[in-house]
Enzyme design. Structure first.
Site, PDB file in Angstrom:
ATOM      1  N   LEU A 146       0.809  -1.219   0.000  1.00  7.98           N
ATOM      2  CA  LEU A 146       0.000   0.000   0.000  1.00  7.98           C
ATOM      3  C   LEU A 146       0.845   1.274   0.000  1.00  7.98           C
ATOM      4  O   LEU A 146       0.308   2.365  -0.167  1.00  7.98           O
ATOM      5  CB  LEU A 146      -0.955  -0.014   1.191  1.00  7.98           C
ATOM      6  CG  LEU A 146      -1.895  -1.224   1.226  1.00  7.98           C
ATOM      7  CD1 LEU A 146      -2.739  -1.215   2.487  1.00  7.98           C
ATOM      8  CD2 LEU A 146      -2.792  -1.256  -0.009  1.00  7.98           C
ATOM      9  N   ASN A 172      -8.742  -1.885   5.582  1.00  2.00           N
ATOM     10  CA  ASN A 172      -8.453  -2.095   6.998  1.00  2.00           C
ATOM     11  C   ASN A 172      -7.005  -1.773   7.375  1.00  2.00           C
ATOM     12  O   ASN A 172      -6.751  -1.326   8.484  1.00  2.00           O
ATOM     13  CB  ASN A 172      -8.770  -3.558   7.347  1.00  2.00           C
ATOM     14  CG  ASN A 172      -8.113  -3.977   8.640  1.00  2.00           C
ATOM     15  OD1 ASN A 172      -8.513  -3.544   9.733  1.00  2.00           O
ATOM     16  ND2 ASN A 172      -7.071  -4.790   8.549  1.00  2.00           N
ATOM     17  N   TYR A 229      -1.555  10.285  12.833  1.00  4.17           N
ATOM     18  CA  TYR A 229      -2.622   9.284  12.791  1.00  4.17           C
ATOM     19  C   TYR A 229      -3.986   9.977  12.643  1.00  4.17           C
ATOM     20  O   TYR A 229      -4.790   9.625  11.768  1.00  4.17           O
ATOM     21  CB  TYR A 229      -2.562   8.466  14.076  1.00  4.17           C
ATOM     22  CG  TYR A 229      -3.408   7.214  14.110  1.00  4.17           C
ATOM     23  CD1 TYR A 229      -3.147   6.153  13.239  1.00  4.17           C
ATOM     24  CD2 TYR A 229      -4.442   7.063  15.032  1.00  4.17           C
ATOM     25  CE1 TYR A 229      -3.903   4.995  13.291  1.00  4.17           C
ATOM     26  CE2 TYR A 229      -5.196   5.908  15.093  1.00  4.17           C
ATOM     27  CZ  TYR A 229      -4.920   4.874  14.225  1.00  4.17           C
ATOM     28  OH  TYR A 229      -5.668   3.726  14.279  1.00  4.17           O
ATOM     29  N   SER A 230      -4.222  10.990  13.473  1.00  7.95           N
ATOM     30  CA  SER A 230      -5.506  11.697  13.395  1.00  7.95           C
ATOM     31  C   SER A 230      -5.661  12.422  12.064  1.00  7.95           C
ATOM     32  O   SER A 230      -6.753  12.450  11.496  1.00  7.95           O
ATOM     33  CB  SER A 230      -5.641  12.706  14.542  1.00  7.95           C
ATOM     34  OG  SER A 230      -5.999  12.039  15.721  1.00  7.95           O
ATOM     35  N   THR A 233      -4.653  11.530   9.222  1.00 12.35           N
ATOM     36  CA  THR A 233      -5.051  10.582   8.163  1.00 12.35           C
ATOM     37  C   THR A 233      -6.439   9.998   8.430  1.00 12.35           C
ATOM     38  O   THR A 233      -7.205   9.788   7.493  1.00 12.35           O
ATOM     39  CB  THR A 233      -4.031   9.439   8.027  1.00 12.35           C
ATOM     40  OG1 THR A 233      -3.913   8.733   9.272  1.00 12.35           O
ATOM     41  CG2 THR A 233      -2.674   9.963   7.609  1.00 12.35           C
TER      42      THR A 233
HETATM   43  P1  NAD Z   1      -1.930  -4.304  12.886  1.00 13.16           P
HETATM   44  O1  NAD Z   1      -0.669  -3.495  13.043  1.00 13.16           O
HETATM   45  O2  NAD Z   1      -2.103  -5.538  13.700  1.00 13.16           O
HETATM   46  O3  NAD Z   1      -2.147  -4.680  11.343  1.00 13.16           O
HETATM   47  C1  NAD Z   1      -1.911  -3.751  10.324  1.00 13.16           C
HETATM   48  C2  NAD Z   1      -2.032  -4.462   8.991  1.00 13.16           C
HETATM   49  O4  NAD Z   1      -1.723  -3.512   7.959  1.00 13.16           O
HETATM   50  C3  NAD Z   1      -1.071  -5.638   8.846  1.00 13.16           C
HETATM   51  O5  NAD Z   1      -1.704  -6.712   8.177  1.00 13.16           O
HETATM   52  C4  NAD Z   1       0.024  -5.065   7.963  1.00 13.16           C
HETATM   53  O6  NAD Z   1       0.700  -6.054   7.178  1.00 13.16           O
HETATM   54  C5  NAD Z   1      -0.803  -4.121   7.084  1.00 13.16           C
HETATM   55  N1  NAD Z   1       0.077  -3.150   6.451  1.00 13.16           N
HETATM   56  C6  NAD Z   1       0.854  -2.215   7.038  1.00 13.16           C
HETATM   57  N2  NAD Z   1       1.583  -1.577   6.108  1.00 13.16           N
HETATM   58  C7  NAD Z   1       1.251  -2.113   4.900  1.00 13.16           C
HETATM   59  C8  NAD Z   1       1.655  -1.890   3.561  1.00 13.16           C
HETATM   60  N3  NAD Z   1       2.591  -0.980   3.231  1.00 13.16           N
HETATM   61  N4  NAD Z   1       1.092  -2.611   2.572  1.00 13.16           N
HETATM   62  C9  NAD Z   1       0.167  -3.554   2.853  1.00 13.16           C
HETATM   63  N5  NAD Z   1      -0.256  -3.835   4.113  1.00 13.16           N
HETATM   64  C10 NAD Z   1       0.290  -3.104   5.114  1.00 13.16           C
HETATM   65  O7  NAD Z   1      -3.126  -3.284  13.138  1.00 13.16           O
HETATM   66  P2  NAD Z   1      -4.639  -3.550  13.602  1.00 13.16           P
HETATM   67  O8  NAD Z   1      -4.732  -3.271  15.038  1.00 13.16           O
HETATM   68  O9  NAD Z   1      -5.157  -4.850  13.092  1.00 13.16           O
HETATM   69  O10 NAD Z   1      -5.353  -2.321  12.857  1.00 13.16           O
HETATM   70  C11 NAD Z   1      -6.172  -2.480  11.713  1.00 13.16           C
HETATM   71  C12 NAD Z   1      -6.860  -1.154  11.448  1.00 13.16           C
HETATM   72  O11 NAD Z   1      -7.631  -0.774  12.588  1.00 13.16           O
HETATM   73  C13 NAD Z   1      -5.889   0.006  11.185  1.00 13.16           C
HETATM   74  O12 NAD Z   1      -6.399   0.831  10.161  1.00 13.16           O
HETATM   75  C14 NAD Z   1      -5.865   0.752  12.506  1.00 13.16           C
HETATM   76  O13 NAD Z   1      -5.557   2.114  12.348  1.00 13.16           O
HETATM   77  C15 NAD Z   1      -7.299   0.547  12.957  1.00 13.16           C
HETATM   78  N6  NAD Z   1      -7.509   0.665  14.403  1.00 13.16           N
HETATM   79  C16 NAD Z   1      -6.895  -0.187  15.291  1.00 13.16           C
HETATM   80  C17 NAD Z   1      -7.135  -0.045  16.646  1.00 13.16           C
HETATM   81  C18 NAD Z   1      -6.489  -0.942  17.668  1.00 13.16           C
HETATM   82  O14 NAD Z   1      -6.696  -0.740  18.868  1.00 13.16           O
HETATM   83  N7  NAD Z   1      -5.759  -1.961  17.283  1.00 13.16           N
HETATM   84  C19 NAD Z   1      -7.988   0.961  17.101  1.00 13.16           C
HETATM   85  C20 NAD Z   1      -8.598   1.809  16.176  1.00 13.16           C
HETATM   86  C21 NAD Z   1      -8.356   1.641  14.832  1.00 13.16           C
END
Ligand code: NAD
Length: 221
Positions: A41, A63, A128-129, A131
């Site tokens: 990405l 996601n 983060y905010s 984006t």
């Molecule tokens: P995570 O870090 O466990 O997973 C992130 C995923 O994004 C991984 O599969 C990673 O391989 C992928 N990724 C990162 N860079 C990439 C790239 N260049 N190309 C392709 N894939 C890429 O995060 P998560 O906790 O599962 O978060 C998922 C979503 O939920 C995110 O958008 C995050 O901002 C959002 N979110 C998470 C939380 C939380 O508490 N974990 C809270 C609010 C929002």
């Protein structure tokens, strides 16, 4: 039965794995979740190459996301670019690639995984905010633009979720303090976020679009 084709980005992450598991177990869906080697990405070339082969998705779940919690003075250029590319530009480009097919079918569901820090913010969440607020803007605009084609576009805004991202970015001491502030007194499990997304993309959701659905155990209330 024609299965709906679903694209899930970030399917190896904490929340992504749960989304893939939840939807793969549902006979209505055929789920694709490309690894980063196939769809990076951060790379425009990789996005173009991936969609030159496969752009026929009925449902897109943007996601994947990253978070670099840094004070304003510590933010490095590389993190600015990565955050913008992965959290904002890539979801937008993926939607752009997938919309022609959805319009043709007169059916589409798009879910952008945002965050509570896309509707409020706190210290060290500048990038983060920036984006996630912007991603919610994408949702709002596209809800209007694509609604006439029966394409529903929503953001989901998780609060604190039990994932490695949270373990990395919130110290154990902070976690205990935050849990006391959450009306449900615990973080979400990734499966609870996946369940909300499963509703948003399903045909049971026939009228909810343009929303930023907050799933946070009542934290922001
Ligand atoms: P995570 O870090 O466990 O997973 C992130 C995923 O994004 C991984 O599969 C990673 O391989 C992928 N990724 C990162 N860079 C990439 C790239 N260049 N190309 C392709 N894939 C890429 O995060 P998560 O906790 O599962 O978060 C998922 C979503 O939920 C995110 O958008 C995050 O901002 C959002 N979110 C998470 C939380 C939380 O508490 N974990 C809270 C609010 C929002």
């Amino acid at each position: 039965m024609n299965k709906k084709r679903v694209l899930v980005t970030g399917g190896t992450g904490g929340i992504g794995q749960s989304i893939v598991e939840r939807l793969s177990g549902d006979p209505r869906y055929e789920v694709s979740s490309p690894a980063r080697v196939d769809l990076d990405l951060e790379s425009r070339e990789s996005i173009d190459a991936y969609f030159s082969e496969a752009s026929v998705y009925d449902i897109v779940i943007n996601n994947a996301g990253i978070n670099f919690p840094e004070c304003i003075e510590d933010i490095v250029d590389k993190h600015i670019q990565s955050s913008l590319n992965i959290n904002l530009v890539a979801p937008l480009l993926i939607i752009q690639k997938c919309v022609p097919h959805m319009k043709q079918q007169r059916f589409g569901r798009i879910v952008n995984v945002s965050s509570i820090w896309g509707v409020r913010s706190k210290e060290k969440r500048t990038l983060y905010s920036a984006t996630k607020f912007a991603l919610n803007g994408v949702t709002k605009s596209l809800c209007r633009e694509l609604g006439p084609f029966n394409i529903l576009v929503n953001s989901i805004c998780p609060g604190y979720v039990n994932t490695s991202l949270t373990q990395r970015n919130v110290t154990p001491e902070e976690q205990e303090i935050i849990k006391k502030e959450i009306p449900l007194k615990r973080f979400a499990e990734p499966s609870e976020i996946a369940e909300s997304i499963a509703f948003l993309i399903s045909e049971n959701n026939s009228y909810m679009t343009g929303q930023t659905l907050i799933v946070d155990g009542g934290f922001l209330a």
